[in-house]
Structure formats: structure tokens, C-alpha cells
Write a protein that holds these residues in place. Structure first.
Motif, short mmCIF file in Angstrom:
data_model
loop_
_atom_site.label_atom_id
_atom_site.label_comp_id
_atom_site.label_asym_id
_atom_site.label_seq_id
_atom_site.Cartn_x
_atom_site.Cartn_y
_atom_site.Cartn_z
N LYS A 129 -45.25 -43.19 -2.06
CA LYS A 129 -45.63 -44.50 -1.62
C LYS A 129 -47.28 -44.50 -1.62
CE LYS A 129 -41.82 -45.49 1.66
NZ LYS A 129 -40.89 -44.20 1.49
N ARG A 130 -47.88 -43.55 -2.15
CA ARG A 130 -49.19 -43.57 -2.24
C ARG A 130 -49.72 -43.93 -3.68
NH1 ARG A 130 -46.81 -40.94 2.13
NH2 ARG A 130 -48.41 -40.49 3.74
N ALA A 131 -49.22 -45.04 -4.16
CA ALA A 131 -49.50 -45.32 -5.49
C ALA A 131 -51.14 -45.55 -5.87
CB ALA A 131 -48.78 -46.69 -5.98
N GLU A 132 -51.76 -45.99 -5.16
CA GLU A 132 -53.20 -45.88 -5.54
C GLU A 132 -53.80 -44.46 -5.68
OE1 GLU A 132 -57.36 -48.14 -3.97
OE2 GLU A 132 -55.68 -47.96 -2.74
N ARG A 133 -53.31 -43.72 -5.25
CA ARG A 133 -53.74 -42.29 -5.30
C ARG A 133 -53.26 -41.61 -6.76
NH1 ARG A 133 -53.65 -36.56 -2.22
NH2 ARG A 133 -55.38 -35.58 -3.19
N LEU A 134 -51.89 -42.08 -6.96
CA LEU A 134 -51.25 -41.62 -7.96
C LEU A 134 -52.16 -42.08 -9.17
CD1 LEU A 134 -48.63 -40.90 -9.72
CD2 LEU A 134 -47.96 -43.31 -9.34
N ALA A 135 -52.54 -43.58 -9.14
CA ALA A 135 -53.18 -43.91 -10.33
C ALA A 135 -54.64 -43.25 -10.38
CB ALA A 135 -53.48 -45.55 -10.15
N ASN A 136 -55.18 -43.02 -9.33
CA ASN A 136 -56.63 -42.43 -9.44
C ASN A 136 -56.53 -40.99 -9.75
OD1 ASN A 136 -57.84 -44.63 -8.48
ND2 ASN A 136 -57.85 -44.01 -6.20
N TYR A 137 -55.52 -40.29 -9.49
CA TYR A 137 -55.28 -38.96 -9.91
C TYR A 137 -55.23 -38.77 -11.43
CZ TYR A 137 -53.47 -34.08 -10.53
OH TYR A 137 -53.23 -32.75 -10.95
N PHE A 138 -54.38 -39.51 -12.12
CA PHE A 138 -54.11 -39.54 -13.57
C PHE A 138 -55.28 -40.40 -14.18
CE2 PHE A 138 -49.83 -38.09 -12.20
CZ PHE A 138 -49.75 -37.25 -13.00
N SER A 139 -56.10 -40.84 -13.52
CA SER A 139 -57.18 -41.62 -14.48
C SER A 139 -58.11 -40.54 -15.26
CB SER A 139 -58.16 -42.40 -13.45
OG SER A 139 -58.86 -41.74 -12.55
N SER A 140 -57.98 -39.26 -14.89
CA SER A 140 -58.49 -38.28 -15.43
C SER A 140 -57.83 -36.90 -15.91
CB SER A 140 -59.86 -37.83 -14.43
OG SER A 140 -59.28 -37.24 -13.20
N ARG A 141 -56.54 -37.32 -15.68
CA ARG A 141 -55.61 -36.44 -16.24
C ARG A 141 -54.58 -36.94 -17.13
NH1 ARG A 141 -57.30 -35.46 -10.95
NH2 ARG A 141 -57.82 -33.67 -10.16
N SER A 142 -53.79 -36.03 -17.91
CA SER A 142 -52.85 -36.13 -18.58
C SER A 142 -51.80 -36.33 -17.91
CB SER A 142 -53.02 -35.73 -19.92
OG SER A 142 -52.75 -34.40 -19.90
N VAL A 143 -50.64 -36.92 -18.27
CA VAL A 143 -49.29 -36.66 -17.71
C VAL A 143 -48.28 -35.94 -18.60
CG1 VAL A 143 -47.22 -37.87 -16.62
CG2 VAL A 143 -49.39 -39.05 -16.55
N PRO A 144 -47.88 -34.95 -18.01
CA PRO A 144 -46.88 -33.80 -18.70
C PRO A 144 -45.77 -34.72 -19.51
CG PRO A 144 -47.50 -32.90 -16.94
CD PRO A 144 -48.10 -34.18 -16.81
N GLY A 163 -44.45 -52.58 -0.79
CA GLY A 163 -43.80 -52.20 -1.89
C GLY A 163 -44.00 -52.66 -3.39
N VAL A 164 -44.07 -54.10 -3.48
CA VAL A 164 -44.22 -54.72 -4.89
C VAL A 164 -45.68 -54.24 -5.37
CG1 VAL A 164 -44.33 -56.97 -6.16
CG2 VAL A 164 -42.68 -56.33 -4.54
N PRO A 165 -46.94 -54.30 -4.65
CA PRO A 165 -47.97 -54.06 -5.27
C PRO A 165 -48.26 -52.55 -5.82
CG PRO A 165 -48.35 -55.20 -2.95
CD PRO A 165 -46.83 -54.67 -3.18
N ARG A 166 -47.25 -51.82 -5.18
CA ARG A 166 -47.34 -50.48 -5.94
C ARG A 166 -47.19 -50.43 -7.39
NH1 ARG A 166 -43.83 -48.33 -1.07
NH2 ARG A 166 -45.61 -48.10 0.58
N ILE A 167 -46.30 -51.24 -7.85
CA ILE A 167 -45.75 -51.42 -9.23
C ILE A 167 -46.88 -51.51 -10.18
CG2 ILE A 167 -44.38 -52.68 -10.83
CD1 ILE A 167 -42.68 -53.49 -8.65
N ASP A 168 -47.98 -52.29 -9.88
CA ASP A 168 -49.14 -52.38 -10.76
C ASP A 168 -49.76 -51.08 -11.13
OD1 ASP A 168 -48.69 -54.90 -11.43
OD2 ASP A 168 -49.74 -55.73 -9.60
N TYR A 169 -49.91 -50.38 -9.57
CA TYR A 169 -50.69 -49.02 -9.93
C TYR A 169 -49.88 -48.11 -10.95
CZ TYR A 169 -53.80 -50.17 -5.99
OH TYR A 169 -54.61 -50.91 -5.37
N LEU A 170 -48.49 -48.21 -10.73
CA LEU A 170 -47.85 -47.33 -11.45
C LEU A 170 -47.82 -47.68 -12.96
CD1 LEU A 170 -45.44 -45.17 -11.82
CD2 LEU A 170 -43.84 -47.10 -11.44
#
Length: 247
Positions: free
Chosen positions: A110-125, A140-147
Motif C-alpha cells: 500500500k506504500r506505492a510511492e515508496r515502491l516507486a522511489n526505491y526502484f528509481s535507483s535499482r533494477s527489478v529482478p 487505492g486508484v492513485p497507487r496504480i500510477d506509482y506502480l
């Protein structure tokens, strides 16, 4: 500790973190909080403080011991991107994931903003599925854009508990949508038209749709226990799974 999951869309749960705090409407009757209290009462290791957030580093290497390819739901009892989980610890979780390419890992937040920030400098396995909870329009709906900002091979939405008509959804870049009602004695009802509206949009936008459950209320709007018809929507089950995108 990993355990066989009763969640219909995964195989095992892996909880190197337990406990959380509430941030949105979907958290009100959190199943993990109720379960943590039960586990504390039973004296289960890891739950001595109930639902208080706790890192459990001794569980980090559990997937390394399993050779059989397995689908893991990561932190079913917490949120990996909780603001009090250090980034260095999240790094350790992903180091284990990278070392076990035979497994697939489903991570929901549910912490979509942190999810996006974390992977802004890392690759996703490549073996990671990333998802966000979408329980209503406001939270809920605003989280989709971060994802959508995160280049995961599979991105998914958990529209559970579905608390209202979430309206028109842009599913661009989304590969899978799970819908379900709330469970438990205080469950809030889910109307059939809300669930079906999401299903129709998935069909129109060519996104896999999975109907998990009605939860504490039936399609007839009456409170009931789970039954053999608890996963039927429009008279059938919907068990679609995402296909890995090309490239």
C-alpha cells in the motif's frame, strides 16, 4: 519461516518482516492483525509483540533452502515498503530473490510511492511480481500510477477488499487484477456490479482477471459463511493468471 499458503493465487508465504500500521480504508479490518494476535496467544515465534513491526533476519535465507520452483507471497503479514523498514533491509530481501531465480516472488504494498522511489535507483529482478492494493478511489486508484513507473516484468493490482465502485481504470502496463470482498465478522459488503465493472475493464484492456472471493457477504447482499459458491462471479470462476510480457 515459510508456510504453505491458503491464498488462492500463491503457493507459499515468506515473512522476513511481521507487523504493520494502518494507512488507508482497506486496513480497517486487517486480516494480518487478527492473525498476529492469534499467533501471539499461541506462542508462535516471531509474534511475541503481536502486530508490532518487527524485522526477522533469521528468516531471510529460507527461500535459499528450497530448490523446488515455488511462487512466494512476500510479507503476507506486513508491508515490505513500510516507512520503518530500512532500505538496507529491503536490499537484503531482494538479494535473496536475485539468488533464487527458480522461484517467483509476489510483493504487494500500500506504500506505492515508496515502491516507486526505491526502484528509481535499482533494477527489478526478473522473478518479481509487484502489486499495489486498490480498495477504493481515494486511497487505492492513485497507487496504480506509482506502480506503472516501476519496470517489473509483472505488475498486478489487488482490488481487495473492494469497498466501492472504483470507476474507470487505466490498466496500461498492468498484467493482472485480483478482486475480492472483505472477510471476517466486521466485513464490509461488496456489490456484484463493482466487481463485474472491474472484470469488464480487464477484458476490454486485455488484462488477466482473478476473482478471489466474496468474503463475508454473498452476491445477494446477505451476510454468510464461505460456501462452495464463494468464488463465483456471474455464475463461474475466474482464475486467469498473467502471461509474462515479451522482452
Amino acid at each position: 519461516m515459510t508456510t504453505t499458503s491458503r491464498i488462492e493465487w500463491t503457493e507459499q508465504t515468506w515473512n522476513p518482516i511481521v507487523g504493520c500500521t494502518k494507512i488507508s480504508a482497506g486496513c480497517k479490518h486487517c486480516y494480518a492483525e487478527v492473525m498476529a494476535k492469534r499467533l501471539k496467544a499461541m506462542g508462535t515465534p516471531g509474534y511475541e509483540k503481536g502486530f508490532a513491526l518487527r524485522l526477522i533476519p533469521e528468516r531471510l535465507e529460507d527461500p535459499l533452502r528450497r530448490k523446488k520452483p515455488t511462487v512466494y507471497f512476500v510479507n503476507s503479514m506486513s508491508d515490505l515498503f513500510h516507512e520503518r523498514v530500512p532500505a538496507a533491509y529491503i536490499d537484503q530481501v531482494f538479494e535473496v530473490i536475485a539468488k533464487t531465480p527458480q522461484h517467483s516472488y509476489q510483493i504487494l504494498t500500500k506504500r506505492a510511492e515508496r515502491l516507486a522511489n526505491y526502484f528509481s535507483s535499482r533494477s527489478v529482478p526478473r522473478n518479481v511480481w509487484l502489486g499495489v492494493s486498490v480498495e477504493n478511489k481515494r486511497h487505492g486508484v492513485p497507487r496504480i500510477d506509482y506502480l506503472r513507473q516501476v519496470p517489473a516484468k509483472i505488475r498486478f493490482l489487488s482490488v481487495e477488499p473492494l469497498l466501492e465502485d472504483v470507476g474507470e481504470l487505466d490498466l496500461t502496463g498492468i498484467h493482472w487484477v485480483i478482486v475480492g470482498g472483505e472477510s471476517g465478522p466486521k466485513a464490509r459488503p461488496m456489490k456484484p456490479e463493482w466487481a463485474d465493472a472491474v472484470r469488464v475493464q480487464c477484458e476490454e484492456q486485455e488484462v488477466a482477471f482473478f476473482f478471489k472471493q466474496w468474503g463475508g457477504w454473498g452476491a445477494d447482499g446477505k451476510r454468510r459463511a464461505k460456501s462452495k459458491n464463494g468464488r463465483l462471479l456471474n455464475g463461474r470462476t475466474w482464475d486467469e493468471m498473467p502471461a509474462a510480457p515479451l522482452g
